[in-house]
Scaffold this motif. Sequence first.
Motif, PDB file in Angstrom:
ATOM      1  N   GLY A   1       0.790  -1.296   0.044  1.00 28.54           N
ATOM      2  CA  GLY A   1      -0.006   0.031   0.012  1.00 28.54           C
ATOM      3  C   GLY A   1       0.862   1.288  -0.111  1.00 28.54           C
ATOM      4  O   GLY A   1       0.505   2.210  -0.659  1.00 28.54           O
ATOM      5  N   TRP A   2       1.869   1.028   0.755  1.00 29.44           N
ATOM      6  CA  TRP A   2       2.707   2.465   0.933  1.00 29.44           C
ATOM      7  C   TRP A   2       3.553   2.764  -0.493  1.00 29.44           C
ATOM      8  O   TRP A   2       3.577   3.726  -0.835  1.00 29.44           O
ATOM      9  CB  TRP A   2       3.921   2.135   1.680  1.00 29.44           C
ATOM     10  CG  TRP A   2       3.417   2.433   3.362  1.00 29.44           C
ATOM     11  CD1 TRP A   2       3.461   1.684   4.286  1.00 29.44           C
ATOM     12  CD2 TRP A   2       3.057   3.678   3.970  1.00 29.44           C
ATOM     13  NE1 TRP A   2       3.127   2.154   5.396  1.00 29.44           N
ATOM     14  CE2 TRP A   2       2.716   3.734   5.061  1.00 29.44           C
ATOM     15  CE3 TRP A   2       2.767   4.926   3.180  1.00 29.44           C
ATOM     16  CZ2 TRP A   2       2.262   4.537   5.949  1.00 29.44           C
ATOM     17  CZ3 TRP A   2       2.384   6.095   3.978  1.00 29.44           C
ATOM     18  CH2 TRP A   2       1.887   5.984   5.179  1.00 29.44           C
TER      19      TRP A   2
ATOM     20  N   ILE B   1       2.302   1.716  -3.572  1.00 27.53           N
ATOM     21  CA  ILE B   1       1.189   2.454  -4.516  1.00 27.53           C
ATOM     22  C   ILE B   1       1.139   3.943  -3.915  1.00 27.53           C
ATOM     23  O   ILE B   1       0.865   4.438  -4.906  1.00 27.53           O
ATOM     24  CB  ILE B   1      -0.124   1.657  -4.457  1.00 27.53           C
ATOM     25  CG1 ILE B   1       0.198  -0.064  -4.659  1.00 27.53           C
ATOM     26  CG2 ILE B   1      -1.238   2.420  -5.166  1.00 27.53           C
ATOM     27  CD1 ILE B   1      -0.948  -0.979  -4.637  1.00 27.53           C
ATOM     28  N   LEU B   2       0.933   4.165  -3.062  1.00 28.33           N
ATOM     29  CA  LEU B   2       0.530   5.612  -2.439  1.00 28.33           C
ATOM     30  C   LEU B   2       1.702   6.484  -2.693  1.00 28.33           C
ATOM     31  O   LEU B   2       1.465   7.638  -3.250  1.00 28.33           O
ATOM     32  CB  LEU B   2       0.210   5.402  -0.908  1.00 28.33           C
ATOM     33  CG  LEU B   2      -0.181   7.020  -0.436  1.00 28.33           C
ATOM     34  CD1 LEU B   2      -1.451   7.231  -1.345  1.00 28.33           C
ATOM     35  CD2 LEU B   2      -0.421   7.004   0.965  1.00 28.33           C
TER      36      LEU B   2
ATOM     37  N   ARG C   1       1.929   7.357  -6.767  1.00 25.69           N
ATOM     38  CA  ARG C   1       0.899   8.105  -6.939  1.00 25.69           C
ATOM     39  C   ARG C   1       1.085   9.562  -6.638  1.00 25.69           C
ATOM     40  O   ARG C   1       0.930  10.632  -7.036  1.00 25.69           O
ATOM     41  CB  ARG C   1      -0.623   7.836  -6.564  1.00 25.69           C
ATOM     42  CG  ARG C   1      -1.169   6.266  -7.148  1.00 25.69           C
ATOM     43  CD  ARG C   1      -2.588   6.014  -6.504  1.00 25.69           C
ATOM     44  NE  ARG C   1      -2.969   4.559  -7.082  1.00 25.69           N
ATOM     45  CZ  ARG C   1      -4.064   4.171  -6.501  1.00 25.69           C
ATOM     46  NH1 ARG C   1      -4.683   4.627  -5.595  1.00 25.69           N
ATOM     47  NH2 ARG C   1      -4.543   2.980  -7.393  1.00 25.69           N
ATOM     48  N   LEU C   2       1.640   9.817  -5.336  1.00 32.27           N
ATOM     49  CA  LEU C   2       2.020  10.973  -4.846  1.00 32.27           C
ATOM     50  C   LEU C   2       3.025  11.820  -5.488  1.00 32.27           C
ATOM     51  O   LEU C   2       3.041  12.968  -5.660  1.00 32.27           O
ATOM     52  CB  LEU C   2       2.166  10.844  -3.192  1.00 32.27           C
ATOM     53  CG  LEU C   2       2.160  11.937  -2.512  1.00 32.27           C
ATOM     54  CD1 LEU C   2       0.874  12.939  -2.451  1.00 32.27           C
ATOM     55  CD2 LEU C   2       2.418  11.756  -1.242  1.00 32.27           C
TER      56      LEU C   2
ATOM     57  N   PHE D   1      -6.973  14.918  -3.653  1.00 33.28           N
ATOM     58  CA  PHE D   1      -5.996  13.499  -3.936  1.00 33.28           C
ATOM     59  C   PHE D   1      -6.136  12.565  -2.798  1.00 33.28           C
ATOM     60  O   PHE D   1      -6.246  11.380  -3.034  1.00 33.28           O
ATOM     61  CB  PHE D   1      -4.554  14.105  -3.776  1.00 33.28           C
ATOM     62  CG  PHE D   1      -3.674  12.795  -4.120  1.00 33.28           C
ATOM     63  CD1 PHE D   1      -3.235  12.315  -5.190  1.00 33.28           C
ATOM     64  CD2 PHE D   1      -2.940  12.284  -2.782  1.00 33.28           C
ATOM     65  CE1 PHE D   1      -2.422  11.107  -5.246  1.00 33.28           C
ATOM     66  CE2 PHE D   1      -2.295  11.366  -2.963  1.00 33.28           C
ATOM     67  CZ  PHE D   1      -1.765  10.544  -4.148  1.00 33.28           C
ATOM     68  N   PHE D   2      -6.058  13.033  -1.647  1.00 30.51           N
ATOM     69  CA  PHE D   2      -6.126  11.938  -0.684  1.00 30.51           C
ATOM     70  C   PHE D   2      -7.412  11.308  -0.334  1.00 30.51           C
ATOM     71  O   PHE D   2      -7.642   9.846   0.082  1.00 30.51           O
ATOM     72  CB  PHE D   2      -5.851  12.236   0.864  1.00 30.51           C
ATOM     73  CG  PHE D   2      -4.111  12.464   0.932  1.00 30.51           C
ATOM     74  CD1 PHE D   2      -3.487  11.291   1.286  1.00 30.51           C
ATOM     75  CD2 PHE D   2      -3.558  13.684   0.756  1.00 30.51           C
ATOM     76  CE1 PHE D   2      -1.964  11.532   1.439  1.00 30.51           C
ATOM     77  CE2 PHE D   2      -1.970  13.794   0.816  1.00 30.51           C
ATOM     78  CZ  PHE D   2      -1.440  12.681   0.976  1.00 30.51           C
TER      79      PHE D   2
ATOM     80  N   THR E   1      -9.365  10.613  -2.697  1.00 29.59           N
ATOM     81  CA  THR E   1      -9.727   9.465  -3.783  1.00 29.59           C
ATOM     82  C   THR E   1      -8.515   8.182  -3.545  1.00 29.59           C
ATOM     83  O   THR E   1      -8.704   7.268  -4.432  1.00 29.59           O
ATOM     84  CB  THR E   1      -9.059  10.121  -5.276  1.00 29.59           C
ATOM     85  OG1 THR E   1      -7.799  10.659  -4.994  1.00 29.59           O
ATOM     86  CG2 THR E   1     -10.196  11.337  -5.611  1.00 29.59           C
ATOM     87  N   GLN E   2      -7.938   8.482  -2.514  1.00 27.05           N
ATOM     88  CA  GLN E   2      -7.159   7.165  -2.257  1.00 27.05           C
ATOM     89  C   GLN E   2      -7.537   6.354  -1.186  1.00 27.05           C
ATOM     90  O   GLN E   2      -7.297   5.468  -0.626  1.00 27.05           O
ATOM     91  CB  GLN E   2      -5.734   7.653  -1.778  1.00 27.05           C
ATOM     92  CG  GLN E   2      -4.900   8.568  -2.487  1.00 27.05           C
ATOM     93  CD  GLN E   2      -4.668   7.978  -4.111  1.00 27.05           C
ATOM     94  OE1 GLN E   2      -4.289   6.751  -4.265  1.00 27.05           O
ATOM     95  NE2 GLN E   2      -5.258   8.874  -4.878  1.00 27.05           N
TER      96      GLN E   2
ATOM     97  N   VAL F   1      -7.299   2.498  -1.292  1.00 26.15           N
ATOM     98  CA  VAL F   1      -5.848   2.020  -0.980  1.00 26.15           C
ATOM     99  C   VAL F   1      -5.819   1.961   0.442  1.00 26.15           C
ATOM    100  O   VAL F   1      -5.389   0.948   1.070  1.00 26.15           O
ATOM    101  CB  VAL F   1      -4.780   3.169  -1.140  1.00 26.15           C
ATOM    102  CG1 VAL F   1      -3.264   2.450  -0.948  1.00 26.15           C
ATOM    103  CG2 VAL F   1      -4.660   3.146  -2.984  1.00 26.15           C
TER     104      VAL F   1
END
Length: 203
Positions: free
Chosen positions: A136-137, A139-140, A143-144, A182-183, A185-186, A189
């Motif tokens: 998860g980290w 992926i995030l 994206r970030l 942004f956050f 929409t996550q 995750v």
Amino acid sequence: MAGKTINPMLKSALEFGPIILFFIGYLRLRDQVFTIGGTDYDGFIIVTAAFVPLLALTTFILWRLTGHLSKMQLATVVLVAVFGGLSVWLNDDRFFKMKPTMIYVLFGGILGVGLLQGKSYLKFVMEEALPLQDEGWMILTRRLTAFFIGLAVLNEVIWRTQSTDTWVYFKTFGLTAAVFVFFMTQAGVFTKYGIEEDEADNA
């Protein structure tokens, strides 16, 4: 070591107060010109000159109250001081307008370097507040990183092609809203890779 907990309203006031005051000050002074030492300064430069020490002061107060500042907060204060100082010293608002670009390039670049090494530097900063599985980290973080680079490009486009009024509205509301969206929409995750508190403690 974790920082001290303070009232959330006070924390928000210290973090967002300088930005709000910058916006209000700009609206009040944008059409005025001030002559200081024989040099004319427009309202934007005067407000920038006030914003830099104000941000430094509120950040210092936040540190004194919590005993902790994130690396992102420290980097932001340094870049604001550098680019805001250049704008005031050279009487050129372009330097301050470039500041968000430099901040997002710096953050995106640091995260990108970590990704090239197969690591998530974001995890080191936010792990305590947001427990996630390693996948998860990653992926995030990917994206970030893309998000930060996108914001840097967008800021460059806005300040180079639009009026100062448009840029100030964008900086005050647009960038803040973009990070919030942004956050939000996550959520997928966070739901899929989130670690329960008991599980995180055992780990």
